[in-house]
Design an enzyme around this catalytic site. Structure first.
Site, mmCIF file in Angstrom:
data_model
loop_
_atom_site.group_PDB
_atom_site.id
_atom_site.type_symbol
_atom_site.label_atom_id
_atom_site.label_comp_id
_atom_site.label_asym_id
_atom_site.label_seq_id
_atom_site.Cartn_x
_atom_site.Cartn_y
_atom_site.Cartn_z
ATOM 1 N N CYS A 113 0.811 -1.225 0.000
ATOM 2 C CA CYS A 113 0.000 0.000 0.000
ATOM 3 C C CYS A 113 0.844 1.276 0.000
ATOM 4 O O CYS A 113 0.326 2.363 -0.282
ATOM 5 C CB CYS A 113 -0.961 0.010 1.183
ATOM 6 N N HIS A 250 -3.262 7.515 1.518
ATOM 7 C CA HIS A 250 -3.658 6.152 1.161
ATOM 8 C C HIS A 250 -5.032 5.892 1.766
ATOM 9 O O HIS A 250 -5.319 6.288 2.891
ATOM 10 C CB HIS A 250 -2.627 5.162 1.712
ATOM 11 N N ASN A 280 -10.006 -0.087 -0.283
ATOM 12 C CA ASN A 280 -8.543 -0.041 -0.246
ATOM 13 C C ASN A 280 -8.004 -0.697 -1.514
ATOM 14 O O ASN A 280 -8.107 -1.911 -1.666
ATOM 15 C CB ASN A 280 -8.055 -0.755 1.013
HETATM 16 O O1 UT7 Z 1 -3.682 -0.750 3.483
HETATM 17 C C1 UT7 Z 1 -2.850 -1.402 4.379
HETATM 18 C C2 UT7 Z 1 -3.063 -0.892 5.711
HETATM 19 N N1 UT7 Z 1 -4.239 -1.500 6.280
HETATM 20 C C3 UT7 Z 1 -4.916 -0.836 7.168
HETATM 21 O O2 UT7 Z 1 -4.608 0.296 7.408
HETATM 22 C C4 UT7 Z 1 -6.040 -1.531 7.887
HETATM 23 C C5 UT7 Z 1 -5.974 -1.168 9.328
HETATM 24 N N2 UT7 Z 1 -6.987 -1.790 10.159
HETATM 25 C C6 UT7 Z 1 -8.300 -1.456 10.074
HETATM 26 O O3 UT7 Z 1 -8.674 -0.670 9.238
HETATM 27 C C7 UT7 Z 1 -9.253 -2.029 11.096
HETATM 28 O O4 UT7 Z 1 -8.531 -2.671 12.104
HETATM 29 C C8 UT7 Z 1 -10.277 -3.036 10.495
HETATM 30 C C9 UT7 Z 1 -11.257 -2.272 9.648
HETATM 31 C C10 UT7 Z 1 -9.549 -4.069 9.667
HETATM 32 C C11 UT7 Z 1 -11.048 -3.726 11.606
HETATM 33 O O5 UT7 Z 1 -11.670 -2.784 12.475
HETATM 34 P P1 UT7 Z 1 -11.558 -2.975 14.056
HETATM 35 O O6 UT7 Z 1 -12.334 -1.892 14.643
HETATM 36 O O7 UT7 Z 1 -10.092 -3.037 14.379
HETATM 37 O O8 UT7 Z 1 -12.305 -4.335 14.293
HETATM 38 P P2 UT7 Z 1 -11.750 -5.738 14.822
HETATM 39 O O9 UT7 Z 1 -10.880 -6.404 13.819
HETATM 40 O O10 UT7 Z 1 -11.216 -5.586 16.198
HETATM 41 O O11 UT7 Z 1 -13.112 -6.544 14.925
HETATM 42 C C12 UT7 Z 1 -14.157 -6.126 15.789
HETATM 43 C C13 UT7 Z 1 -15.291 -7.107 15.698
HETATM 44 C C14 UT7 Z 1 -14.848 -8.554 15.906
HETATM 45 O O12 UT7 Z 1 -15.883 -9.214 16.615
HETATM 46 P P3 UT7 Z 1 -15.733 -9.482 18.214
HETATM 47 O O13 UT7 Z 1 -14.504 -10.289 18.365
HETATM 48 O O14 UT7 Z 1 -15.621 -8.102 18.816
HETATM 49 O O15 UT7 Z 1 -17.012 -10.186 18.523
HETATM 50 C C15 UT7 Z 1 -14.775 -9.109 14.497
HETATM 51 O O16 UT7 Z 1 -14.981 -10.489 14.463
HETATM 52 O O17 UT7 Z 1 -15.879 -7.069 14.396
HETATM 53 C C16 UT7 Z 1 -15.922 -8.375 13.827
HETATM 54 N N3 UT7 Z 1 -15.747 -8.267 12.394
HETATM 55 C C17 UT7 Z 1 -16.777 -8.078 11.542
HETATM 56 N N4 UT7 Z 1 -18.097 -7.957 11.737
HETATM 57 C C18 UT7 Z 1 -18.892 -7.763 10.660
HETATM 58 C C19 UT7 Z 1 -14.606 -8.317 11.668
HETATM 59 N N5 UT7 Z 1 -14.854 -8.152 10.357
HETATM 60 C C20 UT7 Z 1 -16.211 -8.007 10.261
HETATM 61 C C21 UT7 Z 1 -17.075 -7.806 9.186
HETATM 62 N N6 UT7 Z 1 -18.389 -7.684 9.430
HETATM 63 N N7 UT7 Z 1 -16.623 -7.711 7.903
#
Ligand code: UT7
Length: 323
Positions: A113, A250, A280
């Site tokens: 990225c 980005h 992304n």
């Molecule tokens: O381009 C390269 C650089 N990449 C980035 O910059 C990405 C950086 N990271 C992010 O943007 C965020 O961390 C994400 C968008 C990937 C995730 O957001 P988050 O607020 O960190 O959520 P999380 O991964 O901690 O997940 C929270 C909850 C989890 O459930 P529990 O364990 O709290 O019950 C996940 O299982 O959300 C759940 N979850 C989803 N729910 C519905 C994860 N993906 C999904 C989904 N739909 N697609």
């Protein structure tokens, strides 16, 4: 002094749009979750048989047209991609042939990225060192091909697309009023290799593999590293955030973009956001965002732009460009 001045930009997105609602019909996710956590509403997905090179060629043709140049005028192509058509040769050589460029060099850079910032920096250095005079820098990706569609934590985040800029060597005064690339800053930290990677490759598994990400960890590093690198590149050019007209970041997550904008003290209307429409697109996201904001008349000649990005490696960087 020699400056690498942007002559034009262009972009291309595959025709097919996949909305959050369509994904919610295929996996356990929702439009609400995706929008709240990321700001994404939809993404473009390449058609069967449509490769990274096809997207790159279309973006490059548009950039050349806007620059008033032809492929035969180029003596350098740097193509940033983590999803090349083939393991080798470089996808850039396919673009080179399609554009009718027969001199100079064409190669790929791989910084995921952050790839577009790496590509710009490489091309800028080559122009300043006299190794090239008219360069095309492209970011092009088909991430849909390396997504695990059973992993909702990553499948909803990415899209396909390409963007490109044409750079040309011009003489500048050596001040921050010059048009062109004023400063670049690049970093990587291999200790974070395993928080964002693809679990395959020619030397290890002989398969292409799928993208794997510890989203929360990447998020934390992104916020800290972006805040540091934007300050670094401004310092290098002897400028401050007050001098900026546009932040063109980005496009991974609206929350990361907002955080960087706040850190710079920029009002939201000075930050170019396309993550809602494109998701992304890795190395393509910055030139895609540039193309939107130039196309709708927001970015004008003489404006000061800060471009920044972070991705797998971890690798990150920023460029300061007077448009
Ligand atoms: O381009 C390269 C650089 N990449 C980035 O910059 C990405 C950086 N990271 C992010 O943007 C965020 O961390 C994400 C968008 C990937 C995730 O957001 P988050 O607020 O960190 O959520 P999380 O991964 O901690 O997940 C929270 C909850 C989890 O459930 P529990 O364990 O709290 O019950 C996940 O299982 O959300 C759940 N979850 C989803 N729910 C519905 C994860 N993906 C999904 C989904 N739909 N697609």
């Amino acid at each position: 002094m020699i400056r690498s001045v942007v002559q034009g930009c262009g972009a291309y997105l595959p025709e097919r749009i996949v909305t959050n609602a369509e994904l919610a019909g295929k996996m356990e996710t929702s439009d609400e979750w995706i929008q709240q956590r990321t700001g994404i509403r939809q993404r473009h997905i390449a058609a069967e048989g449509e490769f990274t090179s096809h997207l790159a060629i279309k973006a490059a043709q548009r950039a050349l047209e806007r620059a008033g140049l032809q492929g035969s005028d180029l003596d350098l192509i740097v193509l940033a991609t983590a999803t090349p058509d083939l393991t080798f040769p470089a996808t850039a050589t396919r673009v080179q042939a399609a554009l009718g460029m027969t001199k100079g060099a064409a190669f790929d850079v791989q910084a995921v990225c952050a790839g577009f910032i790496y590509g710009l920096s490489v091309a800028d250095s080559m122009i300043k060192n006299g190794l090239a005079s008219t360069a095309l820098v492209i970011g092009a990706e088909t991430f849909s091909r390396i997504l695990d569609w059973n992993d909702r934590g990553t499948a909803v985040l990415f899209g396909d697309g390409a963007g490109a800029v044409v750079l040309r060597a011009e003489h500048g005064e050596g001040t921050s009023h010059d048009r062109g690339i004023l400063a670049n800053a690049l970093h990587s930290d291999g200790r974070q290799h395993d928080i964002l990677y693809v679990d395959g490759g020619p030397s290890s598994t002989r398969t292409t593999g799928f993208l794997r990400m510890e989203g929360k960890e990447v998020f934390k590093h992104a916020v800290v590293n972006m805040a540091a690198v934007v300050g670094e590149v401004l310092d290098k050019a002897g400028l401050t955030a007050k001098d900026l007209d546009w932040l063109v970041p980005h496009q991974a997550n609206k929350r990361i973009i907002d955080g960087t904008g706040r850190k710079l003290g920029l009002p939201p209307e000075r930050v170019v956001v396309t993550v809602d429409r494109h998701a992304n697109t890795s190395a393509a996201s910055i030139p895609l965002a540039l193309d939107v904001a130039v196309g709708d008349g927001r970015i004008k000649r003489g404006d000061l732009l800060l471009l920044e990005g972070i991705g797998g490696g971890l690798s990150w960087g920023a460029s300061l460009v007077r448009w």
